[in-house]
Enzyme design. Structure first.
Site, PDB file in Angstrom:
ATOM      1  N   GLU A  16       0.870  -1.256  -0.297  1.00  0.00           N
ATOM      2  CA  GLU A  16      -0.273   0.191  -0.024  1.00  0.00           C
ATOM      3  C   GLU A  16       0.837   1.546  -0.680  1.00  0.00           C
ATOM      4  O   GLU A  16       1.735   1.036   0.305  1.00  0.00           O
ATOM      5  CB  GLU A  16      -1.238   0.290   1.703  1.00  0.00           C
ATOM      6  CG  GLU A  16      -1.474   1.184   1.128  1.00  0.00           C
ATOM      7  CD  GLU A  16      -2.511   1.696   2.731  1.00  0.00           C
ATOM      8  OE1 GLU A  16      -2.623   0.061   3.361  1.00  0.00           O
ATOM      9  OE2 GLU A  16      -3.647   1.623   2.522  1.00  0.00           O
ATOM     10  N   ASN A  55      -6.246   1.583   2.763  1.00  0.00           N
ATOM     11  CA  ASN A  55      -7.226   2.448   3.263  1.00  0.00           C
ATOM     12  C   ASN A  55      -6.842   3.703   1.930  1.00  0.00           C
ATOM     13  O   ASN A  55      -7.470   4.804   1.641  1.00  0.00           O
ATOM     14  CB  ASN A  55      -7.091   3.707   4.835  1.00  0.00           C
ATOM     15  CG  ASN A  55      -7.022   2.362   5.859  1.00  0.00           C
ATOM     16  OD1 ASN A  55      -8.443   1.874   5.315  1.00  0.00           O
ATOM     17  ND2 ASN A  55      -7.209   2.106   6.776  1.00  0.00           N
ATOM     18  N   GLU A 107     -12.732  -1.494   2.524  1.00  0.00           N
ATOM     19  CA  GLU A 107     -13.167  -1.644   4.002  1.00  0.00           C
ATOM     20  C   GLU A 107     -14.086  -0.929   3.982  1.00  0.00           C
ATOM     21  O   GLU A 107     -13.932   0.845   4.987  1.00  0.00           O
ATOM     22  CB  GLU A 107     -12.323  -1.164   4.815  1.00  0.00           C
ATOM     23  CG  GLU A 107     -11.162  -3.084   4.971  1.00  0.00           C
ATOM     24  CD  GLU A 107      -9.512  -2.487   6.430  1.00  0.00           C
ATOM     25  OE1 GLU A 107      -9.727  -1.503   7.518  1.00  0.00           O
ATOM     26  OE2 GLU A 107      -9.629  -3.576   6.806  1.00  0.00           O
ATOM     27  N   GLU A 138      -6.094  -9.266   3.476  1.00  0.00           N
ATOM     28  CA  GLU A 138      -5.396  -8.040   4.606  1.00  0.00           C
ATOM     29  C   GLU A 138      -4.856  -9.692   5.652  1.00  0.00           C
ATOM     30  O   GLU A 138      -6.243  -9.526   6.189  1.00  0.00           O
ATOM     31  CB  GLU A 138      -5.764  -7.593   5.021  1.00  0.00           C
ATOM     32  CG  GLU A 138      -5.564  -5.868   4.594  1.00  0.00           C
ATOM     33  CD  GLU A 138      -5.871  -5.165   4.616  1.00  0.00           C
ATOM     34  OE1 GLU A 138      -5.768  -3.777   5.651  1.00  0.00           O
ATOM     35  OE2 GLU A 138      -6.261  -3.945   4.013  1.00  0.00           O
ATOM     36  N   GLN A 141       1.547  -6.455   5.690  1.00  0.00           N
ATOM     37  CA  GLN A 141       1.817  -6.218   4.091  1.00  0.00           C
ATOM     38  C   GLN A 141       3.073  -7.139   3.839  1.00  0.00           C
ATOM     39  O   GLN A 141       3.459  -7.762   4.375  1.00  0.00           O
ATOM     40  CB  GLN A 141       1.733  -4.511   3.361  1.00  0.00           C
ATOM     41  CG  GLN A 141       1.069  -3.609   4.036  1.00  0.00           C
ATOM     42  CD  GLN A 141       0.625  -2.713   3.825  1.00  0.00           C
ATOM     43  OE1 GLN A 141       1.003  -2.276   3.101  1.00  0.00           O
ATOM     44  NE2 GLN A 141      -1.046  -2.207   4.455  1.00  0.00           N
TER      45      GLN A 141
HETATM   46  O1  AHR Z   1      -3.025  -2.630   6.318  1.00  0.00           O
HETATM   47  C1  AHR Z   1      -3.522  -1.315   6.918  1.00  0.00           C
HETATM   48  C2  AHR Z   1      -4.593  -0.875   7.089  1.00  0.00           C
HETATM   49  O2  AHR Z   1      -4.775  -2.169   7.300  1.00  0.00           O
HETATM   50  C3  AHR Z   1      -5.102  -1.099   4.936  1.00  0.00           C
HETATM   51  O3  AHR Z   1      -4.438   0.489   4.856  1.00  0.00           O
HETATM   52  C4  AHR Z   1      -6.851  -1.113   5.654  1.00  0.00           C
HETATM   53  O4  AHR Z   1      -7.337  -2.007   4.840  1.00  0.00           O
HETATM   54  C5  AHR Z   1      -6.424  -1.866   6.853  1.00  0.00           C
HETATM   55  O5  AHR Z   1      -7.051  -1.731   8.079  1.00  0.00           O
END
Ligand code: AHR
Length: 504
Positions: free
Chosen positions: A27, A72, A173, A292, A352
């Site tokens: 991200e 996000n 989300e 995730e 991640q």
């Molecule tokens: O992975 C970090 C964050 O966790 C992501 O941006 C979001 O989708 C989740 O809340």
């Protein structure tokens, strides 16, 4: 000593492992992209500015899909900012993480990086601040061969062949009040449906993921799933689930049991999917994209305060959990739980990959790259977890903790690779004090030999790795043996184990 038994029989099959369960996620957040994978001043930087040394640590993981660009972040992202000549790309305020986004890395650079590490992109579209048109334009830019506004734009940016991106996430989300452009389940369900239909008109080969609950404790779970699926059931291929575990109660025994919540979450989401299937008299089973998953708790709290005080920085250190040995064991139990649901969980993204809740870290400012404890269970699964997940009834002694009852000390799964003639058992001993003797019955095979027992454990479960400090790593251990078609192995307290067998 604790004693547990397992039976492995190749005729009891759950489902083939979809290799996409070994996917990951990058991200535009903190130092994941900038100062993580991208560092133009680094001594190993390639022509586009990506670190070769980081790529070298990623390659052994053979990651099939990388979800991008958020998270996000995607809910406020304008993809057009990230394409075309780099010098004319705008610097934006990213509202999700309150940092500066320079757009020096965008879809085209990221596609080159993915190709280099042997992965495909799993693209997310912005359904927070944008909608149908922008999602379709991005599909056209990425996947349409030529002869239209956005496909010609891609070609003018030097990318002649379309990418053919297969898997697309319809937002991220959208149930979360923290999400830019947060929606109710009905608002999101309607938008996701119309966006899905329009995107498929541009490319009918794409697969679509609808956004599920952000975590099982969300007050809107599981009504969110039921309502959203009520709209999109026949028009999407996957429903997403997200979950991060953590030692939030500072109770080790409880923490080690936490993957039971993952099991509960997967089962409840599947039950909700099947309820909607029944309501709709549908013939289709909804598959899950666990896009995730990981542990996230060490950095929680501090980051929010930091960003409130000093917003709009370029590549600040955010969400940088440093993982212990106990974390690696819990990570292993989560991974095993995902594999056990191979019949319905077809995509899973370790969230991640670099610097942000990540198996691979870099020292800020272009310093050394190093491996966290959680890198290793993931590596083992991507190396040996191919084939068919077997249904393996296990008998294990159990314990009770603050929030859980009947927690099996043994968490395990077996994967049968018929082509290679191998069975791999992944196993975690949750006990904090005692070794566990595992006995595996292999009578269903005509012959079996142990290839190796790889294990990771440490007398100090709080031990962490760091730059030039690989304090805890997997090692080959002796002692396991196969006799009369019975494998026996000792699993140390709080350990991750890989038992590899040659079978006929
Ligand atoms: O992975 C970090 C964050 O966790 C992501 O941006 C979001 O989708 C989740 O809340």
């Amino acid at each position: 000593m604790l004693k547990a038994t397992m039976h492995i029989d190749p005729s009891f099959q759950v489902a083939p492992v979809d290799d996409r369960v070994y996917s990951s996620f990058i991200e535009h957040l903190g130092r994941a992209v900038y100062d993580g994978i991208y560092c133009p001043d680094h001594s190993t930087a390639d022509a586009l500015g990506f670190r070769q040394d980081v790529k070298d640590l990623i390659r052994p993981l053979h990651i099939p899909l990388i979800r991008y660009p958020g998270g996000n972040f995607v809910s406020g992202y304008r993809w057009e900012d990230g394409v075309g000549p780099r010098e004319s790309r705008p610097v934006r305020l990213d509202r999700a993480w309150r940092t500066l986004e320079t757009n020096q890395v965008g879809p085209n650079e990221f596609a080159v990086w993915c190709k280099d590490i042997g992965a495909q992109m799993m693209m997310a579209v912005n359904l927070g601040t944008r909608g149908i048109d922008d999602a379709c334009n991005l599909v056209e830019y990425c996947n349409h061969p030529s002869g239209s506004l956005y496909s010609n734009l891609r070609i003018s940016h030097g990318v002649k062949e379309p990418y053919g991106i297969k898997v697309w996430c319809l937002g991220n989300e959208m149930d979360g009040p923290w999400q830019v452009g947060h929606k109710t389940a009905d608002e999101y369900g309607r938008l996701a449906l119309e966006t899905a239909r329009a995107m498929r008109k541009i490319d009918d080969k794409i697969q679509l993921v609808a956004s599920g609950s952000s975590f099982p404790e969300m007050p809107t779970f599981p009504d969110w799933e039921a309502t959203v699926l009520g709209h999109v059931y026949e028009d999407v291929d996957f429903l997403s689930i997200h979950q991060y575990l953590g030692d939030t109660t500072h109770d080790l025994k409880d923490f080690l049991a936490k993957s039971l919540t993952t099991e509960y979450f997967i089962r409840s989401v599947l039950a909700t999917c099947d309820y909607v299937k029944a309501q709709k008299r549908s013939k289709k089973d909804m598959m899950l994209s666990f896009d995730e998953w990981n542990l996230w708790y060490h950095s929680v709290g501090g980051d929010e305060a930091y960003m409130k005080k000093t917003p709009w920085q370029y590549a600040p250190s955010l969400v940088e959990d440093i993982y212990t040995m106990a974390d690696a064991a819990v990570f292993g139990t989560m991974l095993i739980t995902i594999l056990k649901h191979a019949d319905r969980v077809k995509i899973a993204c370790l969230a991640q990959l670099v610097n942000v809740i990540a198996p691979i870290m870099t020292v800020p400012g272009g310093g050394e790259a190093w491996l966290q404890t959680i890198y290793y269970p993931f590596l083992h699964a991507t190396q040996y977890g191919h084939g068919t997940v077997l249904y393996t009834p296990a008998k294990s002694p159990k314990y009770d903790s603050k929030n859980f009852t009947d927690v099996p000390y043994l968490e395990s799964v077996a994967v049968y690779n018929e082509e290679a003639g191998e069975v791999t058992v992944f196993a975690v001993n949750r006990s904090t004090e005692e070794s566990l003797e595992l006995e595996v019955q292999l009578n269903a095979f005509s012959s079996c030999e142990l290839i190796e027992h790889i294990a990771m454990s440490h007398e100090d479960h709080t031990i962490v790795n760091g730059p030039s400090a690989a304090r805890v790593q997997p090692r080959k251990v002796s002692g396991a043996q196969v006799q009369d078609k019975t494998l026996t192995a000792q699993l140390s307290p709080i350990s991750w184990n890989v038992l590899r067998l040659k079978v006929k």
